[in-house]
Motif scaffolding. Structure first.
Motif: not given
Length: 241
Positions: A214-221, A234-238, A132-138
């Motif tokens: 905003r979920l995709s914002e946790c994937l940064e370039t 991700a946490t901020a968006s949650t 799990e990372v922020g609101p994501l779970r794999l």
């Protein structure tokens, strides 16, 4: 290539350790005091940190306790590398959160062996362990990606390659990964494909994640460096919902 932060105020020792680590294939950064070490870790999370006990600004013990108390750095592998050899000092270092404790003088072979052992222990216990990372779970066992919002857990549809890419990024959060590194870790070093392939799959992964605000914002370039998955955004968006 694993990234090691050497936190050592004696320049000669730091350079010697760094030289040997680089020869062994590690990417090395040196910090000569506690403040510089904190800034380095805040910028890019290393795979492991070597900590001297006596440092300008704060001790290695204080740094270890600080990093162990922060969710972002709680799992950062730490090895104390110090001249303090008393049993009480070793116990204090391990109690502060160090994974291992090596006293000076030390042999390069032993240091490398200790580093590799700690990195092995800190690796994911199994390939099917859910992360799990922020609101994501794999969950590799069920091959499902879910995210949490106000309505609870919802499934995110990703293709197999994007699943492997996300899995690697989630098991190595907060670190910047170059395209070459991602090709090596996700596709395998025996596969000869262009680095821009990574950009294509990152784009597809972002498109899948864009179904949630905003979920995709946790994937940064990271311009000129590569890509990073961060739980901070991700946490901020949650929290904002």
């Amino acid at each position: 290539m694993s990234r090691v932060l050497v936190v050592e105020d004696e320049a000669a020792i730091a350079e010697l350790v760094a030289l040997n680590l680089r020869h062994a294939g590690f990417d090395v950064e040196i910090a000569g005091d506690a403040e510089t070490a904190v800034l380095a870790v805040n910028r890019v999370l290393p795979d492991l940190a070597l900590l001297d006990w006596m440092l300008p600004g704060a001790s290695g013990l204080q740094l270890a306790r600080r990093w162990r108390g922060d969710p972002r750095t709680r799992e950062l592998p730490l090895i104390m590398l110090t001249a303090r050899s008393d049993e009480a000092d070793k116990i204090a270092g391990l109690d502060a959160g160090a994974d291992d404790y090596l006293t000076k003088p030390f042999s390069t072979k032993e240091l490398l062996a200790r580093i590799r052992a700690v990195l092995r222990r800190r690796a994911p216990d199994a390939l099917d362990t859910a992360v799990e990372v922020g609101p994501l779970r794999l969950d590799p066992a069920t091959h499902r990606v879910t995210f949490r919002d106000a309505q609870g857990w919802r499934e995110l549809k990703v293709q197999p390659t994007e699943f492997r890419l996300l899995h690697y990024l989630m098991t190595h959060p907060e670190r910047v990964h170059s395209r070459a590194q991602l090709l090596d870790k996700v596709w395998g070093d025996h596969v000869f494909i262009e680095e821009r392939t990574v950009d294509v799959h990152i784009k597809r992964l972002r498109e899948a994640m864009s179904t949630h605000p905003r979920l995709s914002e946790c994937l940064e370039t990271v311009r000129g460096a590569g890509y990073r998955l961060t739980q901070l955004q991700a946490t901020a968006s949650t929290a904002a919902r």
